[in-house]
Structure formats: C-alpha cells, structure tokens
Scaffold this motif. Structure first.
Motif, PDB file in Angstrom:
ATOM      1  N   LEU A  40       7.373 -16.492  84.694  1.00 26.46           N
ATOM      2  CA  LEU A  40       8.125 -15.881  85.490  1.00 26.46           C
ATOM      3  C   LEU A  40       9.101 -14.815  84.880  1.00 26.46           C
ATOM      4  CD1 LEU A  40       9.723 -16.053  88.318  1.00 26.46           C
ATOM      5  CD2 LEU A  40      11.192 -17.775  87.149  1.00 26.46           C
ATOM      6  N   SER A  41       9.084 -13.603  85.686  1.00 27.35           N
ATOM      7  CA  SER A  41       9.881 -12.639  85.119  1.00 27.35           C
ATOM      8  C   SER A  41      10.602 -11.838  86.171  1.00 27.35           C
ATOM      9  CB  SER A  41       9.165 -11.459  84.359  1.00 27.35           C
ATOM     10  OG  SER A  41       9.975 -10.415  83.864  1.00 27.35           O
ATOM     11  N   LEU A  42      12.072 -11.791  86.181  1.00 24.64           N
ATOM     12  CA  LEU A  42      12.730 -11.297  87.062  1.00 24.64           C
ATOM     13  C   LEU A  42      13.694 -10.390  86.637  1.00 24.64           C
ATOM     14  CD1 LEU A  42      13.527 -14.344  89.281  1.00 24.64           C
ATOM     15  CD2 LEU A  42      11.999 -12.785  89.719  1.00 24.64           C
ATOM     16  N   ALA A  43      13.139  -9.482  85.291  1.00 21.22           N
ATOM     17  CA  ALA A  43      14.097  -8.657  84.520  1.00 21.22           C
ATOM     18  C   ALA A  43      14.351  -7.455  85.295  1.00 21.22           C
ATOM     19  CB  ALA A  43      13.278  -8.313  83.235  1.00 21.22           C
ATOM     20  N   THR A  44      15.517  -6.848  84.998  1.00 26.23           N
ATOM     21  CA  THR A  44      16.023  -5.588  85.381  1.00 26.23           C
ATOM     22  C   THR A  44      16.181  -5.506  86.820  1.00 26.23           C
ATOM     23  OG1 THR A  44      14.698  -4.931  83.462  1.00 26.23           O
ATOM     24  CG2 THR A  44      15.731  -3.267  84.959  1.00 26.23           C
ATOM     25  N   ASN A  45      16.917  -6.460  87.415  1.00 28.40           N
ATOM     26  CA  ASN A  45      17.213  -6.416  88.844  1.00 28.40           C
ATOM     27  C   ASN A  45      18.666  -6.706  89.191  1.00 28.40           C
ATOM     28  OD1 ASN A  45      14.493  -6.195  90.431  1.00 28.40           O
ATOM     29  ND2 ASN A  45      13.905  -7.878  89.184  1.00 28.40           N
ATOM     30  N   HIS A  46      19.259  -6.924  90.076  1.00 28.56           N
ATOM     31  CA  HIS A  46      20.609  -7.049  90.607  1.00 28.56           C
ATOM     32  C   HIS A  46      20.820  -8.401  91.105  1.00 28.56           C
ATOM     33  CE1 HIS A  46      20.911  -2.810  90.258  1.00 28.56           C
ATOM     34  NE2 HIS A  46      19.855  -2.531  91.404  1.00 28.56           N
ATOM     35  N   ILE A  47      20.145  -9.434  90.401  1.00 26.49           N
ATOM     36  CA  ILE A  47      20.101 -11.086  90.857  1.00 26.49           C
ATOM     37  C   ILE A  47      21.429 -11.443  90.251  1.00 26.49           C
ATOM     38  CG2 ILE A  47      19.254 -13.145  90.711  1.00 26.49           C
ATOM     39  CD1 ILE A  47      16.498 -11.828  90.302  1.00 26.49           C
ATOM     40  N   ALA A  48      22.150 -12.181  91.004  1.00 19.21           N
ATOM     41  CA  ALA A  48      23.496 -12.586  90.836  1.00 19.21           C
ATOM     42  C   ALA A  48      23.580 -13.952  90.819  1.00 19.21           C
ATOM     43  CB  ALA A  48      24.684 -11.856  91.677  1.00 19.21           C
ATOM     44  N   GLY A  49      24.784 -14.475  90.371  1.00 17.74           N
ATOM     45  CA  GLY A  49      25.215 -16.170  90.511  1.00 17.74           C
ATOM     46  C   GLY A  49      24.729 -17.028  89.269  1.00 17.74           C
ATOM     47  N   ASN A  50      24.749 -18.219  89.264  1.00 20.64           N
ATOM     48  CA  ASN A  50      24.313 -18.859  87.855  1.00 20.64           C
ATOM     49  C   ASN A  50      22.847 -19.078  88.078  1.00 20.64           C
ATOM     50  OD1 ASN A  50      27.070 -19.243  87.680  1.00 20.64           O
ATOM     51  ND2 ASN A  50      26.898 -21.003  89.207  1.00 20.64           N
ATOM     52  N   ILE A  51      22.465 -19.357  86.624  1.00 21.47           N
ATOM     53  CA  ILE A  51      20.977 -19.809  86.708  1.00 21.47           C
ATOM     54  C   ILE A  51      20.837 -21.317  87.011  1.00 21.47           C
ATOM     55  CG2 ILE A  51      19.299 -20.508  84.829  1.00 21.47           C
ATOM     56  CD1 ILE A  51      20.498 -18.303  83.012  1.00 21.47           C
ATOM     57  N   PRO A  52      19.833 -21.739  87.971  1.00 18.88           N
ATOM     58  CA  PRO A  52      20.192 -23.031  88.648  1.00 18.88           C
ATOM     59  C   PRO A  52      19.688 -23.962  87.827  1.00 18.88           C
ATOM     60  CG  PRO A  52      18.954 -21.377  90.103  1.00 18.88           C
ATOM     61  CD  PRO A  52      19.104 -20.563  88.839  1.00 18.88           C
ATOM     62  N   LYS A  53      20.585 -25.147  87.789  1.00 22.18           N
ATOM     63  CA  LYS A  53      20.142 -26.264  87.054  1.00 22.18           C
ATOM     64  C   LYS A  53      18.542 -26.664  87.299  1.00 22.18           C
ATOM     65  CE  LYS A  53      24.826 -28.128  86.351  1.00 22.18           C
ATOM     66  NZ  LYS A  53      25.488 -29.127  86.510  1.00 22.18           N
ATOM     67  N   SER A  54      18.320 -26.449  88.657  1.00 21.02           N
ATOM     68  CA  SER A  54      16.927 -27.270  89.263  1.00 21.02           C
ATOM     69  C   SER A  54      15.825 -26.231  88.621  1.00 21.02           C
ATOM     70  CB  SER A  54      16.832 -27.072  90.666  1.00 21.02           C
ATOM     71  OG  SER A  54      17.160 -25.677  91.220  1.00 21.02           O
ATOM     72  N   LEU A  55      16.075 -25.159  87.942  1.00 20.89           N
ATOM     73  CA  LEU A  55      14.882 -24.460  87.099  1.00 20.89           C
ATOM     74  C   LEU A  55      14.327 -25.262  86.203  1.00 20.89           C
ATOM     75  CD1 LEU A  55      13.988 -21.576  87.510  1.00 20.89           C
ATOM     76  CD2 LEU A  55      15.145 -20.916  85.661  1.00 20.89           C
ATOM     77  N   SER A  56      14.908 -26.557  85.756  1.00 23.18           N
ATOM     78  CA  SER A  56      14.319 -27.188  84.575  1.00 23.18           C
ATOM     79  C   SER A  56      13.199 -28.111  85.391  1.00 23.18           C
ATOM     80  CB  SER A  56      15.321 -28.415  84.087  1.00 23.18           C
ATOM     81  OG  SER A  56      15.826 -29.067  85.318  1.00 23.18           O
ATOM     82  N   ASN A  57      12.875 -27.852  86.586  1.00 22.67           N
ATOM     83  CA  ASN A  57      11.945 -28.619  87.456  1.00 22.67           C
ATOM     84  C   ASN A  57      10.589 -27.920  87.230  1.00 22.67           C
ATOM     85  OD1 ASN A  57      13.487 -30.780  87.976  1.00 22.67           O
ATOM     86  ND2 ASN A  57      14.165 -29.621  89.905  1.00 22.67           N
ATOM     87  N   CYS A  58      10.745 -26.614  86.794  1.00 23.42           N
ATOM     88  CA  CYS A  58       9.480 -25.858  86.788  1.00 23.42           C
ATOM     89  C   CYS A  58       8.696 -26.271  85.393  1.00 23.42           C
ATOM     90  CB  CYS A  58       9.745 -24.443  86.913  1.00 23.42           C
ATOM     91  SG  CYS A  58      10.390 -23.907  88.328  1.00 23.42           S
ATOM     92  N   LEU A  59       8.245 -27.311  85.222  1.00 25.70           N
ATOM     93  CA  LEU A  59       7.650 -27.801  83.980  1.00 25.70           C
ATOM     94  C   LEU A  59       6.673 -27.024  83.264  1.00 25.70           C
ATOM     95  CD1 LEU A  59       7.932 -31.601  84.939  1.00 25.70           C
ATOM     96  CD2 LEU A  59       9.750 -30.316  83.580  1.00 25.70           C
ATOM     97  N   GLY A  60       5.980 -26.254  84.277  1.00 26.00           N
ATOM     98  CA  GLY A  60       4.885 -25.563  83.595  1.00 26.00           C
ATOM     99  C   GLY A  60       5.071 -24.164  82.758  1.00 26.00           C
ATOM    100  N   LEU A  61       6.426 -23.797  82.979  1.00 29.74           N
ATOM    101  CA  LEU A  61       6.776 -22.531  82.583  1.00 29.74           C
ATOM    102  C   LEU A  61       6.520 -22.161  81.239  1.00 29.74           C
ATOM    103  CD1 LEU A  61      10.085 -21.556  84.442  1.00 29.74           C
ATOM    104  CD2 LEU A  61       7.727 -20.516  84.765  1.00 29.74           C
ATOM    105  N   THR A  62       5.970 -21.221  80.630  1.00 29.65           N
ATOM    106  CA  THR A  62       5.697 -21.043  79.350  1.00 29.65           C
ATOM    107  C   THR A  62       6.593 -19.652  78.881  1.00 29.65           C
ATOM    108  OG1 THR A  62       3.679 -19.701  79.574  1.00 29.65           O
ATOM    109  CG2 THR A  62       3.650 -21.769  79.121  1.00 29.65           C
TER     110      THR A  62
END
Length: 522
Positions: A40-62
């Motif tokens: 997952l790469s969302l680099a170099t954009n204008h995304i704001a806000g916090n890093i969601p805690k629920s991102l920890s549920n994406c257990l397959g991320l490398t």
C-alpha cells in the motif's frame, strides 16, 4: 492503474496511488477488507488527518508508504501488530509521538517529521532509518543466525515429508484428472484429447485436460495457460476474463467461471450446447476445462476489439463508422441472435446479457456475439443482477423478447451515435421523446444524416418497436432480421429517380409517431 490483483483470483494484492493529488482521509476499514493486500503506497498526495488505528487490521501488509502527505497526530501504537510489515515510510508529514515497537526486522523512514522520540527499549528489533544506519545489537545478529539454522532444519524435514506425500498421491490425482477430462461435456461432438490412457498414467504419462470443439484443434494444457503471460481484462460476480499469450505466441481469451449454482451434469450439458453452436456471427468456443477447482472457457482473442470500443472511439471522433458498416453490424448481430433463438430450447435464454461489450469484431470486423448462454449457469434471479442496466428489459426476465429489447438499444446506438455505457443515458426514453416532439430528424448523428438518413427511418421504426415497454409488443428477432435485410437490399437497388422508394420512405417517417408503445409487427 495502480491496482494489482492476484492472477486467476479476485483478490487485490497491491495499491499504488502515488502523486495523484488525492485528498481526504484514509479509510482503513475499507482497505483492511482486502484479505490479500500486501503493498500500500499513498505517497506524495494531499491526504490529511490521523493515521487510523484500524490500519492495524491490515495484517497482510508488508509495505506501507504514507510519506509526503499532510498527516498529523500520533503514530498509532497498534501498528506494531502488523507482524508481516517489512517497510514503513511516514516521512514528510506532521506526525508526533513515538514509532511503534515493532518486533520484526523492518525498514523505518521517518525523517523530516516531528517525531519526538523513540521507545526506550529498542534492542529487540532492527530499525533502518533513511540514512541507512541500523539500531540492531551484535547479540541480535547471533540470535538471528541461531534462528535461521533452526528454521532451515525444520524446512528440510517438512520438504522431505511433503515429497513423500506428493509421490504417494500423484497417481490418484492424475487418474482423477483423466476421468474429469473424459467426462467433461460427455456425449457432445467435441473431441477430448489425452496424451495417454489410464495405463499410461500408471507409467507417469502426461495428461492434456481440455475438451476441444471444432475442426481446428489446439494443443495446450492447463499448465501451458498457468505458465503463460496473463492480463486481467475484466471480472464480475460470476466470471473473470484473461488475455493469455502462450509460448508459441498464440493469444486466447480465457473466461474463468465461478459462483455457479448448477450441478456438474447440467454444466456439461449447457457447455456442450454452447460448444456445438456454429455460426459466422457467434464467437466460437475453442475448448473447455472442467474440474472441482476450475471451470474454464477458452476463445480465440479478437484483436479488433468490441462494438463497445468502436462506438466509444466514434464518440471521441477517433474513427468513422460508415452507414454500410453499421448496416452489416446490425444484420450480423440479428443473424446470430436468430440462430441462437432457433437452436436453443425454450427453457434457455437465447443470450441474457446482450450489450456492445459482448459483441466482438472479427478479422474483417464482422460482429461476433460472445457470452451467450453463460447466464443460464446461474440462478435466474441472481443472473438478472448482473445484466447490464442500460440494455436490460423493463420486465427483468431472461427471455427471447428481453434479448430483442437489448438489441433494440444497440440499434438505437448505431443510429444515434450515442453510447449508453459511457453516457448512462436512457436511450429508448430519449428517442421516444424526440419522436413525440416531432424532432425525429435530430435523432440521427451527423454522419448518418450525410450518408443514410433516408434508410435510417425504417430502422428507427423497428428499433422503437424492439424497445417497447411490454414484451408482447416487441417483434420476434426473425422479424427484425427480415426488416434489416430488406433495408440492405432496398438500398442496393435504390434509385434517386424512383418515386416508389421516396413514397415508401415518407410512409416510414409517418409511422414513426405511432411506434413508441403501439403493438404490431415490424
């Protein structure tokens, strides 16, 4: 673009949406519903806000890259549960707090942020910052070496045991494959080929597990397909379509069917009938494969594309579609539908999902109807959910008259130059309105007005009958074909000095105002 899927499955494995001026917040709940998401790469954009805690549920991320955005707040400690994560980049944001205490070896990039510190205990994990310096200790290296030796020993033991199991069951598996190949489409005129008999299997003979149709036989196996380059062309609830180039440079379209709700016997019977349908305006079935795990339909790839792509290119003024070419396309589709309607039994929908994307163009750009019969493999109610909205009949049934409605919409597209799938327009409603307001001449596109408007009026008449709201007011496809062929023949014999032709044309114009919902023949 930026989305990758696992070959021969419906699972998203990679999302790379970089430098696209994307704004908003991260919807981690939706992302983590993708069970096979690794990158997952969302680099170099204008995304704001916090890093969601629920991102920890994406257990397959490398791999996780959120750099160069406008993220703020703290980095959630819950991310340390991402045990498979190997690369984590949050640089160039406005984040504060601490980096999560990852247990595994991981590359962390967090420079140019406002991270205030690191956890006190950093000796049990390796951290590589953007300058390449590591935080691991010498004892950690020794620990990893011991762990690697132990793991290697276990892997070797498991491999030896797996080989024993593999050779024990190899004979039974091959014998099963031969049986499935012989049973697929039992009793049809298709030819089933194997590279050996059951006795040969005992000696390690190779199996070709396809059933081929037609006179021209193709010599390939499932292994040939699985080891060849495959490009996903599209997918829906009941199928995935791939473009596959074999090592001998032959190109095929492979449709993998899924979520079917028919028995094996019914599947074989249905595919047998599909494979035995032969007509110049039907896309021929080359081969099929049926097993417990896969049901594949193989077609020759048509490099000329589809009627949908042709209409879209015309709408973008990239190509021209001369009037005669439109007539030949209309006639070809009508001939194919008429053949299907006559050959199939009353319980089968002649097509069920007729639309321009399912009409391919052959080498001489003749129309080839594809996808016919596939929706018969689904429950009728479920099949209706996946019929194209812009071409679906109002009664929402899989019948011959419903196919006539779909064909009527395609006729209107060829006459008006408007593309339903691209614009979302309710084309029958718009044309009926134009006719009712006596603006019929404005219905046809500019190219048609230049070349064939005098012959377009009778075809507009028959198209409006095809899209009548009530099925009983629609003509049979044989009547539609007869009218199209009559227009083609009349145009060839047309003479500018023929009073009868002019009079007939005027009569067709007058009939236009009475055809929107009036029952009758073409």
């Amino acid at each position: 673009m930026g989305i990758k899927c696992d070959v021969l499955s419906i699972h998203v494995t990679e999302i790379r949406l970089e430098n696209l001026n994307i704004n908003g917040r991260i919807d981690a709940d939706s992302l983590c519903k993708l069970p096979s998401l690794k990158f997952l790469s969302l680099a170099t954009n204008h995304i704001a806000g916090n890093i969601p805690k629920s991102l920890s549920n994406c257990l397959g991320l490398t791999y996780l890259n959120l750099s160069s955005n406008m993220l703020n707040g703290i980095v959630p400690a819950s991310l340390e549960s991402l045990k498979n994560l190997r690369s984590f980049d949050i640089s160039n944001n406005d984040l504060t707090g601490y980096i999560p205490h990852f247990k595994q070896e991981i590359e962390l990039v967090y420079n140019n942020t406002t991270i205030s510190g690191m956890p006190d205990n950093t000796t049990d994990f390796t951290m590589k910052t953007s300058d390449g310096k590591g935080a691991n200790m010498e004892e950690e290296k020794a620990h990893r070496l011991t762990w690697a030796i132990t793991t290697l020993t276990m892997v070797l033991l498991i491999a030896l045991f797996s080989l024993f199991i593999f050779f024990t069951h190899k004979k039974n598996r091959k014998a099963t494959e031969v049986k499935e190949s012989k049973e697929c489409i039992h009793g049809s005129s298709a030819s089933s080929y194997t590279a050996g008999t059951e006795d040969d299997i005992e000696k390690g003979g190779e199996v070709r597990d396809f059933v081929f149709f037609g006179e021209r036989q193709e010599g390939f196996t499932t292994d040939d397909l699985l080891t060849s380059a495959a490009d996903l062309q599209g997918q829906n609830f009941y199928s995935s379509l791939y473009k596959i180039r074999l090592k001998n440079s032959s190109i095929f379209a492979v449709k993998r069917l899924k979520n079917l709700h028919v028995s094996d016997d019914v599947f074989k019977q249905k595919i047998m009938r599909m494979g035995n349908l032969k007509h110049p305006n039907l896309l021929p079935l080359v081969a099929c494969h049926s097993s417990d795990h896969d049901k594949l339909l193989i077609y020759r790839y048509q490099k000329s594309g589809s009627l949908s792509s042709l209409l879209s290119s015309y709408a973008e003024r990239e190509v021209d579609i001369p009037w005669r070419k439109r007539l030949f396309i209309m006639r070809g589709i009508a001939r194919g539908l008429d053949y299907i309607a006559r050959e199939l039994d009353e319980d089968s929908a002649p097509h069920g999902n007729l639309k321009p994307s399912n009409i391919l163009l052959g080498e001489t750009e003749e129309p080839l109807i594809s996808e016919f019969g596939i929706l018969n493999l689904l429950y009728a109610k479920r099949a209706l959910l996946y019929s194209s909205y812009g071409y679906r009949a109002p009664e929402k049934e899989l019948t011959k008259k419903a196919d006539v409605f779909s064909f009527g919409v395609i006729l209107l597209e060829l006459l008006t130059g408007k593309v339903v799938q691209k614009s979302g327009i309710d084309l029958p409603k718009w044309v009926k309105f134009m006719v009712r307001e006596e603006w019929t001449a404005e219905v046809f596109d500019a190219e048609l007005n230049r070349e064939g408007s005098r012959w377009a009026f009778p075809l507009l008449n028959v198209a409006l009958k095809c899209v009548s709201h009530l099925p009983e007011h629609r003509p049979d496809i044989s009547e539609v074909l007869e009218k199209i062929e009559h227009v083609l023949n009349s145009e060839e014999d047309y003479s500018m000095s023929s009073p009868s032709s002019v009079e007939s044309n005027q009569q067709d114009r007058m009939v236009m105002h009475k055809t929107s919902e009036t029952p009758g023949n073409c």
